[in-house]
Design a protein around this motif. Structure first.
Motif, mmCIF file in Angstrom:
data_model
loop_
_atom_site.group_PDB
_atom_site.id
_atom_site.type_symbol
_atom_site.label_atom_id
_atom_site.label_comp_id
_atom_site.label_asym_id
_atom_site.label_seq_id
_atom_site.Cartn_x
_atom_site.Cartn_y
_atom_site.Cartn_z
ATOM 1 N N VAL A 174 0.838 -1.193 0.000
ATOM 2 C CA VAL A 174 0.000 0.000 0.000
ATOM 3 C C VAL A 174 0.881 1.255 0.000
ATOM 4 O O VAL A 174 1.858 1.332 0.747
ATOM 5 N N SER A 175 0.529 2.240 -0.809
ATOM 6 C CA SER A 175 1.296 3.487 -0.858
ATOM 7 C C SER A 175 1.179 4.222 0.474
ATOM 8 O O SER A 175 0.104 4.258 1.077
ATOM 9 N N HIS A 255 -1.426 -5.551 -6.418
ATOM 10 C CA HIS A 255 -0.855 -4.234 -6.216
ATOM 11 C C HIS A 255 -1.655 -3.523 -5.150
ATOM 12 O O HIS A 255 -2.787 -3.869 -4.893
ATOM 13 N N TYR A 256 -1.068 -2.543 -4.537
ATOM 14 C CA TYR A 256 -1.755 -1.756 -3.517
ATOM 15 C C TYR A 256 -2.286 -2.647 -2.398
ATOM 16 O O TYR A 256 -3.349 -2.402 -1.855
ATOM 17 N N SER A 257 -1.535 -3.719 -2.076
ATOM 18 C CA SER A 257 -2.132 -4.732 -1.202
ATOM 19 C C SER A 257 -1.664 -4.653 0.239
ATOM 20 O O SER A 257 -0.460 -4.694 0.493
ATOM 21 N N PRO A 258 -2.624 -4.614 1.178
ATOM 22 C CA PRO A 258 -2.235 -4.754 2.583
ATOM 23 C C PRO A 258 -1.930 -6.221 2.888
ATOM 24 O O PRO A 258 -2.157 -7.092 2.042
ATOM 25 N N LYS A 259 -1.433 -6.485 4.106
ATOM 26 C CA LYS A 259 -1.151 -7.884 4.466
ATOM 27 C C LYS A 259 -2.459 -8.622 4.743
ATOM 28 O O LYS A 259 -2.617 -9.797 4.456
ATOM 29 N N THR A 260 -3.409 -7.906 5.325
ATOM 30 C CA THR A 260 -4.713 -8.494 5.645
ATOM 31 C C THR A 260 -5.466 -8.805 4.356
ATOM 32 O O THR A 260 -5.411 -8.031 3.402
ATOM 33 N N PHE A 298 -13.016 8.979 1.627
ATOM 34 C CA PHE A 298 -12.747 7.551 1.388
ATOM 35 C C PHE A 298 -11.348 7.411 0.794
ATOM 36 O O PHE A 298 -10.504 6.632 1.269
ATOM 37 N N ALA A 299 -11.074 8.214 -0.267
ATOM 38 C CA ALA A 299 -9.768 8.127 -0.931
ATOM 39 C C ALA A 299 -8.649 8.581 0.007
ATOM 40 O O ALA A 299 -7.613 7.923 0.125
ATOM 41 N N THR A 300 -8.882 9.687 0.698
ATOM 42 C CA THR A 300 -7.815 10.245 1.550
ATOM 43 C C THR A 300 -7.391 9.260 2.632
ATOM 44 O O THR A 300 -6.214 9.131 2.932
ATOM 45 N N HIS A 301 -8.358 8.562 3.212
ATOM 46 C CA HIS A 301 -8.044 7.746 4.393
ATOM 47 C C HIS A 301 -7.891 6.254 4.120
ATOM 48 O O HIS A 301 -7.495 5.504 5.006
ATOM 49 N N LEU A 302 -8.214 5.810 2.886
ATOM 50 C CA LEU A 302 -8.226 4.359 2.615
ATOM 51 C C LEU A 302 -6.904 3.677 3.007
ATOM 52 O O LEU A 302 -6.901 2.683 3.740
ATOM 53 N N TYR A 303 -5.776 4.203 2.533
ATOM 54 C CA TYR A 303 -4.506 3.500 2.765
ATOM 55 C C TYR A 303 -4.128 3.521 4.250
ATOM 56 O O TYR A 303 -3.581 2.540 4.762
ATOM 57 N N ALA A 304 -4.420 4.635 4.924
ATOM 58 C CA ALA A 304 -4.104 4.690 6.358
ATOM 59 C C ALA A 304 -4.986 3.689 7.114
ATOM 60 O O ALA A 304 -4.527 3.022 8.054
#
Ligand code: TXA
Ligand code: MG
Length: 341
Positions: A174-175, A255-260, A298-304
Motif C-alpha cells: 500500500v502506498s 498491487h496496492y495490497s495490505p497484508k490483511t 474515502f480516498a484520503t483515508h483508505l490507505y491509512a
C-alpha cells in the motif's frame, strides 16, 4: 536487504490531516529553507529523499543519475524495468523531457498542473532507459504540494532537472500517505544519508491519474482524482480508458495490497474488519474501522485505514466498494486490485 538497516533522518514539519485545498500555502511556512536546501542537496549528491505529494509520498532520486535511481529499485524491491514518473516544478520544464507533445496534452497540463495527474509523453534523450524501462515515452508530473514544489525548485536551482519518484512503499504494498508510514515501509532499507520529509497526511490519498498522450486522444491508464469527465470536458475529446499495452506496475493484479486479506462486499464473518461509506450499515459481528462520509474522505483515508487494519492483526477486512463514477471509479480500481490475490 534487511541487513542494510541504518538511521533514517526524519524531518518533522507537521502531522495534522488537512484537506487538499487547505494544503497549498500552509506547510511551506513550517518548512525552513534550510530543510529544503539540505534535501535538494542530498538529491544532487545521489541520495534518496522521500517527500510528500498531494497524492501519496514519493521516494525521490535525481532522475538523471542512474546510480541514484537504481537505489529506488533496491529500496522498494521493485523489479527492474518498471518505468518511473519524473516530477518537475512546472509546465515550463515539460519540453526538457518530452517531445512531439500533442496540443491536448498541453491543455491538460495547463488545466491540471500542479495536480494529481501524470502525462505519458514521447521522451527526449534526457529520459534514459533507466527511467522509462526502455520504453519510448516518459511519465511526467507537477505535484500540487508546497514541500514537493519547494524541493523541486531548489533542486532545479542546484542544477537538477527532475526527480524520479515512485510511491514510497515496498513493491506491491500500500502506498504511504504519511511520513510515519514511509518509515514503517522503508526504514529498514534506506541508507543513512537518505531523508524522509514529513508533510503530514496526503490530501488526495490515492495515486495520480495517469494519462497516455501518444495517440490522437488522451487515454487514462490509471484512474485517479482527475477523472475522465474532467479531462474530456477540458480537451473536448473523447477520452478512452483502454489498455495501450503500456507497462505500468499499478496495472499488475497484485498491487496496492495490505497484508490483511481484502474481501469486497458487505458480507462478513465474525471478527472481520469492515470499511464502508458511513451510509452503509455495519454488518453484525464485524468491527467497523472506517466510515468515511464522502468519496474524497474515502480516498484520503483508505490507505491509512488499511495500515491500521494490518497493525491490529485482523484476518480479513471487508470493504464495501463505493458506487458511481468519478472518484468512486478510482477507489474501486484500487480495491479490486487489492482483493484480487
Ligand atoms: O501519485 C503518483 O503518481 C505517485 C506520486 C509519488 O507522484 N507516484 C506513483 O508512482 O504512484 P508509482 O511508480 O508507484 O506508479 C506510477 C505508475 C507505475 O505503474 C509506472 O509503471 C507508471 O506509472 N509509469 C511511469 N512511467 C511510465 C511510462 N513512461 N509509461 C507507462 N507507465 C509509466
Ligand atoms: Mg506505486
Amino acid at each position: 536487504m534487511g541487513t542494510r538497516r541504518r538511521r533514517v533522518s526524519v524531518i518533522r514539519i507537521r502531522s495534522k490531516p488537512v484537506k487538499w485545498d487547505d494544503l497549498r500555502m500552509e506547510f511551506i511556512s513550517k518548512c525552513t529553507a534550510d530543510t529544503i536546501s539540505n534535501a535538494a542537496q542530498a538529491l544532487i549528491n545521489g541520495h534518496l529523499v522521500a517527500f510528500p505529494t498531494e497524492t501519496v509520498y514519493g521516494l525521490g532520486a535525481d532522475a538523471t543519475n542512474e546510480k541514484a535511481v537504481s537505489k529506488i529499485y533496491s529500496v522498494k524491491g521493485r523489479p527492474i524495468g518498471h518505468p518511473l514518473i519524473v516530477h518537475i516544478s512546472s509546465i515550463n520544464k515539460l519540453d526538457q523531457w518530452a517531445t512531439d507533445i500533442p496540443e491536448y496534452a498541453i491543455k491538460l497540463a495547463r488545466e491540471f498542473w500542479p495536480g494529481p495527474m501524470t502525462l505519458i509523453l514521447p521522451r527526449k534523450n534526457l529520459a534514459k532507459d533507466f527511467i522509462t524501462g526502455g520504453q519510448n515515452n516518459v511519465g511526467l508530473r507537477v505535484p500540487d504540494q508546497p514541500i514537493a514544489l519547494a524541493l523541486l525548485k531548489k533542486f532545479e536551482e542546484l542544477g537538477g532537472q527532475g526527480i524520479a519518484a515512485p510511491s514510497a512503499n515496498r513493491f506491491g504494498a500500500v502506498s504511504p500517505t504519511t511520513a510515519q508510514a514511509v518509515v514503517e515501509e522503508l526504514g529498514d532499507y534506506l541508507y543513512s544519508d537518505d531523508l524522509v520529509l514529513d508533510g503530514g497526511q496526503c490530501s488526495v490519498g490515492i495515486e495520480s491519474t495517469i494519462v497516455a498522450c501518444s495517440g490522437p486522444a488522451p487515454r487514462i491508464i490509471r484512474p485517479g482524482f482527475i477523472t475522465s469527465e474532467m479531462i474530456s470536458s477540458n480537451v473536448n475529446l473523447d477520452i478512452k480508458d483502454t489498455d495501450l499495452g503500456i507497462r505500468a506496475s499499478g496495472m499488475l493484479a497484485k498491487h496496492y495490497s495490505p497484508k490483511t486479506k481484502v474481501i469486497l462486499g458487505t458480507s462478513t464473518n465474525p471478527g472481520d474488519a469492515f470499511i464502508a461509506l458511513n451510509s452503509v450499515v455495519t454488518p453484525e459481528n464485524s468491527i467497523r474501522v472506517g466510515a468515511p462520509t464522502n468519496l474524497i474522505e474515502f480516498a484520503t483515508h483508505l490507505y491509512a485505514l488499511l495500515r491500521e487494519v494490518d497493525s491490529k492483526g485482523f484476518s480479513n477486512v471487508v470493504i464495501a466498494p463505493p458506487e458511481g463514477g468519478h472518484l468512486a471509479d478510482a477507489i474501486r480500481d484500487r480495491l479490486e486490485k487489492m482483493a484480487s490475490w
